[in-house]
Design an enzyme around this catalytic site. Structure first.
Site, short mmCIF file in Angstrom:
data_model
loop_
_atom_site.label_atom_id
_atom_site.label_comp_id
_atom_site.label_asym_id
_atom_site.label_seq_id
_atom_site.Cartn_x
_atom_site.Cartn_y
_atom_site.Cartn_z
CD GLU A 231 -2.99 -0.91 -0.11
OE1 GLU A 231 -3.00 0.18 -0.71
OE2 GLU A 231 -3.68 -1.88 -0.46
CE1 TYR B 162 -6.98 2.79 -0.60
CE2 TYR B 162 -4.59 2.86 -0.31
CZ TYR B 162 -5.72 2.24 -0.80
OH TYR B 162 -5.62 1.06 -1.47
CG ASP C 177 -8.50 3.74 -4.73
OD1 ASP C 177 -9.71 3.73 -5.04
OD2 ASP C 177 -7.66 3.00 -5.27
CB CYS D 295 -15.28 2.19 -13.89
SG CYS D 295 -16.29 3.67 -13.95
S1 SF4 Z 1 -21.31 1.15 -16.53
FE1 SF4 Z 1 -19.51 2.25 -17.26
S2 SF4 Z 1 -19.48 4.18 -16.13
FE2 SF4 Z 1 -20.91 2.80 -15.06
S3 SF4 Z 1 -19.64 1.85 -13.47
FE3 SF4 Z 1 -19.61 0.48 -15.25
S4 SF4 Z 1 -17.77 1.10 -16.42
FE4 SF4 Z 1 -18.24 2.74 -14.96
#
Ligand code: SF4
Length: 291
Positions: free
Chosen positions: A35, A118, A136, A190
């Site tokens: 970490e 964190y 984070d 994401c």
């Molecule tokens: S759908 Fe797209 S924007 Fe929504 S959490 Fe999943 S990857 Fe992220």
């Protein structure tokens, strides 16, 4: 909107990266080391250094017994070398005041050198499976998008961010895996620039449902490295790491000729940070090697 823990945990079971600090048998100390290293450095650069580090110094007391210069050398090119010094200090406190065992509660973890909000929660969660929110940048982004329908997380707010994530945590033993999964989703799917919504395990996402509305604020400019004091500090430390004996000022000056004032500032900051020291005859060495 909320996040379905079962969906996320199931996805994590199949999609998680095999990172060395996630292997069975890795100790709380070794997780804490990971970490520290991951705070500002990507996984791919951390993994080989972490493997060498924990093989060489598997416990806090082994780390504490090493010299500061050895620790700075082993830190290599991970960057932000003050972290190495703080990790060494942290090891010393754990070895001397906590019986060589990493504390398992957030409050005590927060008293350790270099351990912030964190890291304390990450260690409590990932090493001791405590049901605590771990926040984070990746987690903040996923929550902003999936829960709040925003493209980005905006400025951090410790209180609000922790409350946001705490509200999502399942109240059962799967909470630590949920926390790891949330972080993993932000790191691999994401992502900041190009979220792969087609691969996302979440069936409900507020930002996707709203048609991915763009940010209203201008994107922050990418941090540059070339030409910064940080780069100059790195070059000066490279010279000192490579030498078993103190070096002359001229050897340091040679690494950055374009801006002597910047070079002097960088060297001063290394001295102030206690990463470098000056010998009685005016040469320079890594901390602890100046004689
Ligand atoms: S759908 Fe797209 S924007 Fe929504 S959490 Fe999943 S990857 Fe992220």
């Amino acid at each position: 909107m909320t996040i379905d823990p079962a969906q996320l945990v199931r996805w994590y079971g199949q999609a998680r990266r095999d990172l060395p600090w996630r292997e069975p048998g890795v100790t709380a100390w070794q997780i804490l080391v990971s970490e520290f290293m991951l705070q500002q450095t990507p996984v791919a650069r951390v993994a080989p250094i972490w493997l060498d580090w924990v093989a060489r110094w598997p416990t806090p007391s082994a780390t504490a017994a090493a010299g500061t210069a050895d620790v700075l050398r082993a830190w290599g090119k991970l960057g932000y070398p003050r972290r190495a010094k703080r990790l060494h200090e942290c090891a010393t406190v754990i070895a001397t005041e906590h019986g060589d065992l990493v504390p398992d509660d957030v409050e005590t973890l927060l008293t350790l050198p270099g351990v912030g909000a964190y890291t304390a929660r990450a260690v409590a969660c990932f090493a001791y499976r405590k049901n605590v929110p771990v926040v984070d940048t990746n987690v903040r982004r996923v929550v902003a998008r999936a829960v709040h329908g925003l493209p980005d997380a905006g400025n951090p707010s410790a209180v609000r961010d922790l409350a946001d994530v705490a509200a999502l945590l399942p109240d059962d033993p799967s909470a630590p895996v949920f926390s790891a999964a949330l972080m993993e989703l932000g790191a691999t799917v994401c992502t900041a620039r190009s979220p792969k919504c087609g691969l996302c395990p979440l069936s409900v996402c507020a930002w996707r449902a709203a048609g991915h509305p763009p940010a209203t604020a201008a994107p922050r400019p990418a941090q540059r490295y070339a030409g910064t004091d940080r780069q100059v500090r790195g070059k000066l430390l490279d010279v000192l790491r490579a030498s078993a004996i103190p070096v002359l000022r001229d050897q340091l000056d040679a690494v950055w000729l374009t801006d002597p004032a910047q070079r002097d500032r960088a060297l001063d900051s290394l001295l102030v940070d206690g990463l470098v020291e000056q010998t009685a005859d005016g040469r320079f060495a890594l901390c602890g090697e100046g004689g």
